[in-house]
Motif scaffolding. Structure first.
Motif, PDB file in Angstrom:
ATOM      1  N   ASP A   1       8.295 -73.265 -24.948  1.00 50.37           N
ATOM      2  CA  ASP A   1       7.658 -72.104 -24.338  1.00 50.37           C
ATOM      3  C   ASP A   1       7.407 -71.064 -25.418  1.00 50.37           C
ATOM      4  O   ASP A   1       7.712 -71.275 -26.600  1.00 50.37           O
ATOM      5  CB  ASP A   1       8.509 -71.530 -23.205  1.00 50.37           C
ATOM      6  N   PHE A   2       6.841 -69.925 -25.018  1.00 45.32           N
ATOM      7  CA  PHE A   2       6.489 -68.901 -26.001  1.00 45.32           C
ATOM      8  C   PHE A   2       7.725 -68.283 -26.639  1.00 45.32           C
ATOM      9  O   PHE A   2       7.685 -67.863 -27.797  1.00 45.32           O
ATOM     10  CB  PHE A   2       5.623 -67.824 -25.344  1.00 45.32           C
ATOM     11  N   THR A   3       8.821 -68.226 -25.912  1.00 47.04           N
ATOM     12  CA  THR A   3      10.043 -67.669 -26.491  1.00 47.04           C
ATOM     13  C   THR A   3      10.567 -68.552 -27.615  1.00 47.04           C
ATOM     14  O   THR A   3      10.930 -68.052 -28.693  1.00 47.04           O
ATOM     15  CB  THR A   3      11.118 -67.491 -25.403  1.00 47.04           C
ATOM     16  N   GLU A   4      10.588 -69.852 -27.402  1.00 45.09           N
ATOM     17  CA  GLU A   4      11.025 -70.757 -28.463  1.00 45.09           C
ATOM     18  C   GLU A   4      10.082 -70.672 -29.663  1.00 45.09           C
ATOM     19  O   GLU A   4      10.523 -70.671 -30.818  1.00 45.09           O
ATOM     20  CB  GLU A   4      11.088 -72.190 -27.949  1.00 45.09           C
ATOM     21  N   ALA A   5       8.781 -70.581 -29.382  1.00 38.00           N
ATOM     22  CA  ALA A   5       7.805 -70.448 -30.467  1.00 38.00           C
ATOM     23  C   ALA A   5       8.045 -69.164 -31.252  1.00 38.00           C
ATOM     24  O   ALA A   5       7.987 -69.152 -32.488  1.00 38.00           O
ATOM     25  CB  ALA A   5       6.389 -70.467 -29.904  1.00 38.00           C
ATOM     26  N   ALA A   6       8.320 -68.074 -30.537  1.00 41.04           N
ATOM     27  CA  ALA A   6       8.575 -66.793 -31.194  1.00 41.04           C
ATOM     28  C   ALA A   6       9.803 -66.879 -32.094  1.00 41.04           C
ATOM     29  O   ALA A   6       9.800 -66.368 -33.224  1.00 41.04           O
ATOM     30  CB  ALA A   6       8.755 -65.698 -30.150  1.00 41.04           C
ATOM     31  N   GLU A   7      10.850 -67.508 -31.602  1.00 42.96           N
ATOM     32  CA  GLU A   7      12.064 -67.656 -32.404  1.00 42.96           C
ATOM     33  C   GLU A   7      11.796 -68.468 -33.663  1.00 42.96           C
ATOM     34  O   GLU A   7      12.279 -68.129 -34.750  1.00 42.96           O
ATOM     35  CB  GLU A   7      13.159 -68.318 -31.556  1.00 42.96           C
ATOM     36  N   ALA A   8      10.998 -69.525 -33.547  1.00 34.92           N
ATOM     37  CA  ALA A   8      10.678 -70.357 -34.707  1.00 34.92           C
ATOM     38  C   ALA A   8       9.847 -69.589 -35.719  1.00 34.92           C
ATOM     39  O   ALA A   8      10.091 -69.667 -36.932  1.00 34.92           O
ATOM     40  CB  ALA A   8       9.939 -71.616 -34.252  1.00 34.92           C
ATOM     41  N   MET A   9       8.875 -68.817 -35.246  1.00 32.25           N
ATOM     42  CA  MET A   9       8.034 -68.051 -36.168  1.00 32.25           C
ATOM     43  C   MET A   9       8.820 -66.943 -36.838  1.00 32.25           C
ATOM     44  O   MET A   9       8.638 -66.680 -38.029  1.00 32.25           O
ATOM     45  CB  MET A   9       6.812 -67.496 -35.431  1.00 32.25           C
ATOM     46  N   GLN A  10       9.686 -66.297 -36.094  1.00 28.96           N
ATOM     47  CA  GLN A  10      10.503 -65.250 -36.696  1.00 28.96           C
ATOM     48  C   GLN A  10      11.403 -65.836 -37.784  1.00 28.96           C
ATOM     49  O   GLN A  10      11.580 -65.239 -38.850  1.00 28.96           O
ATOM     50  CB  GLN A  10      11.337 -64.551 -35.634  1.00 28.96           C
ATOM     51  N   SER A  11      11.961 -67.007 -37.528  1.00 29.95           N
ATOM     52  CA  SER A  11      12.831 -67.649 -38.512  1.00 29.95           C
ATOM     53  C   SER A  11      12.067 -68.028 -39.771  1.00 29.95           C
ATOM     54  O   SER A  11      12.559 -67.853 -40.886  1.00 29.95           O
ATOM     55  CB  SER A  11      13.479 -68.890 -37.896  1.00 29.95           C
ATOM     56  N   ALA A  12      10.836 -68.535 -39.597  1.00 31.47           N
ATOM     57  CA  ALA A  12      10.059 -69.016 -40.744  1.00 31.47           C
ATOM     58  C   ALA A  12       9.318 -67.911 -41.474  1.00 31.47           C
ATOM     59  O   ALA A  12       9.141 -67.975 -42.690  1.00 31.47           O
ATOM     60  CB  ALA A  12       9.064 -70.073 -40.267  1.00 31.47           C
ATOM     61  N   SER A  13       8.886 -66.873 -40.741  1.00 32.56           N
ATOM     62  CA  SER A  13       7.973 -65.884 -41.328  1.00 32.56           C
ATOM     63  C   SER A  13       8.405 -64.448 -41.073  1.00 32.56           C
ATOM     64  O   SER A  13       7.578 -63.530 -41.136  1.00 32.56           O
ATOM     65  CB  SER A  13       6.557 -66.097 -40.763  1.00 32.56           C
ATOM     66  N   GLY A  14       9.670 -64.225 -40.827  1.00 33.32           N
ATOM     67  CA  GLY A  14      10.134 -62.879 -40.540  1.00 33.32           C
ATOM     68  C   GLY A  14       9.867 -61.889 -41.647  1.00 33.32           C
ATOM     69  O   GLY A  14       9.719 -60.686 -41.400  1.00 33.32           O
ATOM     70  N   PHE A  15       9.755 -62.383 -42.875  1.00 34.94           N
ATOM     71  CA  PHE A  15       9.501 -61.490 -44.010  1.00 34.94           C
ATOM     72  C   PHE A  15       8.113 -60.858 -43.945  1.00 34.94           C
ATOM     73  O   PHE A  15       7.869 -59.832 -44.599  1.00 34.94           O
ATOM     74  CB  PHE A  15       9.638 -62.271 -45.322  1.00 34.94           C
ATOM     75  N   VAL A  16       7.199 -61.439 -43.181  1.00 33.09           N
ATOM     76  CA  VAL A  16       5.840 -60.889 -43.087  1.00 33.09           C
ATOM     77  C   VAL A  16       5.834 -59.598 -42.280  1.00 33.09           C
ATOM     78  O   VAL A  16       5.136 -58.633 -42.620  1.00 33.09           O
ATOM     79  CB  VAL A  16       4.878 -61.924 -42.468  1.00 33.09           C
TER      80      VAL A  16
ATOM     81  N   TRP B   1       9.738 -56.327 -36.966  1.00 31.30           N
ATOM     82  CA  TRP B   1       9.562 -56.886 -35.633  1.00 31.30           C
ATOM     83  C   TRP B   1      10.861 -57.454 -35.094  1.00 31.30           C
ATOM     84  O   TRP B   1      11.655 -58.061 -35.813  1.00 31.30           O
ATOM     85  CB  TRP B   1       8.525 -58.009 -35.668  1.00 31.30           C
ATOM     86  N   GLY B   2      11.040 -57.299 -33.763  1.00 33.29           N
ATOM     87  CA  GLY B   2      12.078 -57.992 -33.032  1.00 33.29           C
ATOM     88  C   GLY B   2      11.476 -59.181 -32.302  1.00 33.29           C
ATOM     89  O   GLY B   2      10.278 -59.481 -32.430  1.00 33.29           O
ATOM     90  N   LEU B   3      12.282 -59.841 -31.486  1.00 29.31           N
ATOM     91  CA  LEU B   3      11.803 -61.037 -30.793  1.00 29.31           C
ATOM     92  C   LEU B   3      10.648 -60.718 -29.846  1.00 29.31           C
ATOM     93  O   LEU B   3       9.729 -61.536 -29.685  1.00 29.31           O
ATOM     94  CB  LEU B   3      12.952 -61.690 -30.016  1.00 29.31           C
ATOM     95  N   ALA B   4      10.647 -59.526 -29.233  1.00 33.44           N
ATOM     96  CA  ALA B   4       9.558 -59.174 -28.314  1.00 33.44           C
ATOM     97  C   ALA B   4       8.214 -59.148 -29.033  1.00 33.44           C
ATOM     98  O   ALA B   4       7.201 -59.632 -28.503  1.00 33.44           O
ATOM     99  CB  ALA B   4       9.841 -57.820 -27.664  1.00 33.44           C
ATOM    100  N   GLU B   5       8.191 -58.590 -30.246  1.00 34.30           N
ATOM    101  CA  GLU B   5       6.940 -58.546 -31.019  1.00 34.30           C
ATOM    102  C   GLU B   5       6.508 -59.946 -31.442  1.00 34.30           C
ATOM    103  O   GLU B   5       5.321 -60.273 -31.436  1.00 34.30           O
ATOM    104  CB  GLU B   5       7.101 -57.644 -32.241  1.00 34.30           C
ATOM    105  N   TRP B   6       7.463 -60.771 -31.791  1.00 35.24           N
ATOM    106  CA  TRP B   6       7.115 -62.150 -32.177  1.00 35.24           C
ATOM    107  C   TRP B   6       6.599 -62.943 -30.971  1.00 35.24           C
ATOM    108  O   TRP B   6       5.697 -63.775 -31.119  1.00 35.24           O
ATOM    109  CB  TRP B   6       8.310 -62.838 -32.830  1.00 35.24           C
ATOM    110  N   GLU B   7       7.147 -62.672 -29.790  1.00 35.50           N
ATOM    111  CA  GLU B   7       6.621 -63.376 -28.616  1.00 35.50           C
ATOM    112  C   GLU B   7       5.204 -62.912 -28.291  1.00 35.50           C
ATOM    113  O   GLU B   7       4.357 -63.722 -27.895  1.00 35.50           O
ATOM    114  CB  GLU B   7       7.537 -63.182 -27.411  1.00 35.50           C
TER     115      GLU B   7
END
Length: 292
Positions: A154-169, A173-179
């Motif tokens: 789902d979008f939450t899992e996708a957000a967590e994965a993107m934050q983990s891989a690209s959080g430096f960008v 942002w918190g998880l809400a912004e990544w979602e």
């Protein structure tokens, strides 16, 4: 969310149906024409529409292979000159004499190409985090992920994965912004969600690693007589401060705005980005009213 209509137009080669979001606004001044980045789509510009639709007509175009635009069966055509030809065809088909171009990354390159060939079609331009050449660390990073199409639950899992891989960008942002980001860049498919683009757009990008680096500084000549804003993420790995300063030196009506704590590329969720575009639009209107 600002109201819009889904509309379509024919590609330059007449083979594909391409999509754009049309947010209504006055027809007596140039519309804002938003052009997205490499893997992105019309949803990227929801903040622009929220800020300006109604006072301006806002058009968010999706390049072939992205969003609701048809995928190209010939991946070799996924190239900036092809997209530029599609944009010019769009303007002609819609009867739009000129527009204020807002180009993020790839969309900025397309803006420069249109300016070089049909400069009269651009009333003003915001170039978002891109130069006429690419800073190597950023393009290496892009080549590592473009074309990858993992499916998330789902979008939450996708957000967590993107934050983990690209959080430096986007380090603030918190998880809400990544979602929110995930919902703009991905779509629902059987089994979950995945990125909303044709993975074959990666072919030319990856093959470009064996070619001479892009050097297209001459393209800025097409933007030399109009108001231009250069938007740069403070921690961008694709667009350096030196490149930005060089661009400004070549654009008599250019302004540089740096967005703090943001990498490649600003998303227009930042108040500073919206303020920069508001300033550009004011300069475009002032320029249109100047009898000189």
């Amino acid at each position: 969310m600002a109201a819009y209509k889904d509309r379509y137009f024919n590609s330059a080669d007449l083979e594909l149906k391409l999509h754009f979001r049309d947010y209504e606004g006055p027809r007596d001044k140039p519309p804002i024409l938003c052009l997205p980045g490499l893997t992105r789509n019309a949803r990227d510009f929801e903040p622009v529409a929220e800020a300006f639709a109604g006072d301006w007509r806002v058009i968010c175009l999706e390049f072939r292979g992205r969003g609701k635009s048809e995928w190209d069966p010939k991946p070799e055509r996924y190239m900036p000159p092809t997209y530029a030809a599609d944009v010019t065809k769009f303007l002609d088909e819609q009867g739009i004499a000129d527009a204020v171009f807002v180009g993020t990354s790839l969309g900025g390159i397309v803006t420069m190409l249109v300016g070089a060939s049909d400069g009269e079609r651009i009333a003003g331009a915001l170039i978002n985090d891109i130069a006429p050449e690419l800073h190597e660390p950023g393009i290496v990073r892009i080549r590592e992920y473009v074309g990858q199409q993992p499916i998330y639950t789902d979008f939450t899992e996708a957000a967590e994965a993107m934050q983990s891989a690209s959080g430096f960008v986007y380090p603030k942002w918190g998880l809400a912004e990544w979602e929110r980001f995930a919902r703009r860049t991905m779509k629902e498919v059987p089994g979950g969600v995945r990125f909303d683009y044709d993975p074959d757009i990666a072919i030319n990008v990856i093959n470009g690693a064996d070619e001479e680096p892009m050097d297209a500084w001459h393209l800025l000549g097409g933007l030399s007589e109009i108001p231009v804003t250069i938007l740069r993420g403070e921690i961008s790995d694709l667009f350096t401060e030196e490149q930005a300063e060089r661009m400004i030196s070549m654009l008599p009506q250019g302004k540089l705005v740096t967005i703090p704590h943001v990498g490649h590329a600003p998303t227009f969720d930042e108040p500073e980005s919206i303020a920069a575009l508001a300033d550009l639009l004011a300069r475009v209107e002032a320029s249109a009213g100047d009898p000189a």
